[in-house]
Scaffold this motif. Structure first.
Motif, mmCIF file in Angstrom:
data_model
loop_
_atom_site.group_PDB
_atom_site.id
_atom_site.type_symbol
_atom_site.label_atom_id
_atom_site.label_comp_id
_atom_site.label_asym_id
_atom_site.label_seq_id
_atom_site.Cartn_x
_atom_site.Cartn_y
_atom_site.Cartn_z
ATOM 1 N N HIS A 183 9.166 7.496 64.933
ATOM 2 C CA HIS A 183 9.029 6.269 65.717
ATOM 3 C C HIS A 183 7.710 6.357 66.465
ATOM 4 O O HIS A 183 7.481 7.323 67.202
ATOM 5 N N SER A 184 6.831 5.383 66.264
ATOM 6 C CA SER A 184 5.494 5.510 66.845
ATOM 7 C C SER A 184 4.860 4.144 67.077
ATOM 8 O O SER A 184 5.253 3.145 66.478
ATOM 9 N N PHE A 185 3.847 4.148 67.954
ATOM 10 C CA PHE A 185 3.054 2.946 68.207
ATOM 11 C C PHE A 185 1.851 2.924 67.277
ATOM 12 O O PHE A 185 1.237 3.962 67.023
ATOM 13 N N GLU A 186 1.502 1.735 66.792
ATOM 14 C CA GLU A 186 0.274 1.548 65.999
ATOM 15 C C GLU A 186 0.126 2.659 64.965
ATOM 16 O O GLU A 186 -0.830 3.436 64.972
ATOM 17 N N SER A 187 1.091 2.759 64.077
ATOM 18 C CA SER A 187 1.145 3.873 63.128
ATOM 19 C C SER A 187 0.201 3.678 61.950
ATOM 20 O O SER A 187 -0.621 2.776 61.934
ATOM 21 N N ARG A 188 0.393 4.515 60.943
ATOM 22 C CA ARG A 188 -0.536 4.569 59.805
ATOM 23 C C ARG A 188 -0.697 3.240 59.064
ATOM 24 O O ARG A 188 -1.716 2.996 58.436
ATOM 25 N N ASP A 189 0.337 2.384 59.129
ATOM 26 C CA ASP A 189 0.228 1.102 58.435
ATOM 27 C C ASP A 189 -0.335 0.013 59.331
ATOM 28 O O ASP A 189 -0.325 -1.162 58.979
ATOM 29 N N GLY A 190 -0.822 0.398 60.507
ATOM 30 C CA GLY A 190 -1.486 -0.553 61.390
ATOM 31 C C GLY A 190 -0.590 -1.214 62.402
ATOM 32 O O GLY A 190 -1.062 -2.004 63.222
ATOM 33 N N GLY A 191 0.717 -0.921 62.378
ATOM 34 C CA GLY A 191 1.648 -1.520 63.336
ATOM 35 C C GLY A 191 2.618 -0.499 63.879
ATOM 36 O O GLY A 191 2.583 0.671 63.503
ATOM 37 N N ASP A 192 3.479 -0.944 64.772
ATOM 38 C CA ASP A 192 4.500 -0.053 65.299
ATOM 39 C C ASP A 192 5.456 0.342 64.174
ATOM 40 O O ASP A 192 5.718 -0.436 63.258
ATOM 41 N N HIS A 193 5.991 1.561 64.259
ATOM 42 C CA HIS A 193 6.824 2.091 63.182
ATOM 43 C C HIS A 193 8.236 2.371 63.683
ATOM 44 O O HIS A 193 8.443 3.152 64.612
ATOM 45 N N ASN A 194 9.227 1.721 63.077
ATOM 46 C CA ASN A 194 10.645 1.885 63.404
ATOM 47 C C ASN A 194 10.972 1.521 64.848
ATOM 48 O O ASN A 194 11.887 2.084 65.460
ATOM 49 N N LEU A 195 10.212 0.605 65.386
ATOM 50 C CA LEU A 195 10.483 0.034 66.697
ATOM 51 C C LEU A 195 9.861 -1.353 66.734
ATOM 52 O O LEU A 195 8.957 -1.658 65.955
ATOM 53 N N ILE A 196 10.380 -2.180 67.602
ATOM 54 C CA ILE A 196 9.836 -3.537 67.745
ATOM 55 C C ILE A 196 9.533 -3.792 69.208
ATOM 56 O O ILE A 196 10.356 -3.504 70.086
ATOM 57 N N ARG A 197 8.320 -4.320 69.464
ATOM 58 C CA ARG A 197 7.934 -4.741 70.821
ATOM 59 C C ARG A 197 7.633 -6.232 70.805
ATOM 60 O O ARG A 197 7.288 -6.790 69.774
ATOM 61 N N ASP A 198 7.758 -6.849 71.966
ATOM 62 C CA ASP A 198 7.410 -8.265 72.061
ATOM 63 C C ASP A 198 5.892 -8.397 72.134
ATOM 64 O O ASP A 198 5.155 -7.399 72.119
#
Length: 265
Positions: A134-149
């Motif tokens: 679970h991470s912020f701004e991950s390898r695919d350019g977005g948050d990974h396994n989490l959602i932020r508004d």
């Protein structure tokens, strides 16, 4: 029971307790739905089916992901619910078998959180389940396994299937979960660790953990692969002791880290 009812009007304190109980997540229960309540509406970019219930809530079918991790994800979510914002795992029973759906939570309805609080959540997940997925701004350019508004002040986490395979193996350690935390983040982590320790310790904590394991319909060894054998202890006893040990160890490290950061400041 949190409180009892009588013919008298509740006091302001009782009203606050009632409101708190109604709005807080119940850590011991999740809903189950009938297959007739769900309508297939889409397929997401991972090729998982997306369904909708009669109230307009959306869910992602996670039954076949990584094998059969639905029961494990449900146990993990129940452990964290109310301490970390996590996606509900809803079970649907039908003639063809049991299916698991991850609810797409309405992130806008969650409380605002600081970046430090979000980091504390991820550190807790790392400490307890050896999960760094679970991470912020991950390898695919977005948050990974989490959602932020859009404001990035609200958050919820999903996808805990990795705990099925990664909870026990020693090689699943990935660095120091407290490494990048400042003093406030460590403080928030300490609060969450203490809350989780209270949840699963003692007679009530044992009963709570046993309940959600039994409710999953799977054995400890099926939920968390490679559960080790220890003396004459049952797999459940081994599983119960491990998170308590991890939490207690992390609390010691957090206390030392917080004191060290205060000295530097």
């Amino acid at each position: 029971m949190l409180f009892s009812f009588s013919s008298e009007k509740p006091s302001k304190t009782e009203k606050r307790k009632i409101e708190k109980a109604q709005t807080e997540a119940d850590p011991a229960t999740y809903s189950s739905l009938s297959p007739s309540d769900l309508e297939h509406i889409d397929t997401n970019h991972y090729n998982y089916a997306v369904v909708r219930d009669t109230h307009g809530n959306r869910y992602v079918d996670v039954t076949e992901k990584w094998g059969y991790t639905g029961p494990t994800e449900r146990v993990v979510a129940l452990l964290l619910k109310g301490i970390v914002n996590v996606s509900d795992l809803v079970r649907v029973e039908s003639e063809s078998g049991v299916k698991y759906y991850s609810k797409v939570m309405e992130v806008e309805k969650t409380k605002d959180a600081t970046m430090q609080e979000m980091q504390a959540d991820m550190a807790l997940i790392h400490i307890l389940f050896k999960d760094v997925d679970h991470s912020f701004e991950s390898r695919d350019g977005g948050d990974h396994n989490l959602i932020r508004d859009k404001s990035k002040k609200k958050i919820f986490f999903f996808d805990f299937g990795g705990a099925m395979f990664g909870f026990w193996p020693k090689n699943s350690e990935h660095g120091d979960p407290l490494e990048d935390l400042d003093s406030f983040a460590v403080h928030k982590l300490t609060e969450k660790l203490q809350a989780l320790h209270t949840r699963i310790s003692g007679a009530e904590g044992t009963q709570f953990l046993q309940h959600i394991i039994n409710e999953s319909g799977k054995s400890v060894n099926e939920l968390f692969m490679e559960t080790p054998s220890k003396d004459s202890k049952t797999p459940f006893q081994v599983l119960h002791e491990e998170p308590l040990t991890r939490i207690e160890s992390a609390l010691e490290v957090a206390s030392q880290r917080e004191n060290s950061l205060k000295k530097v400041a």
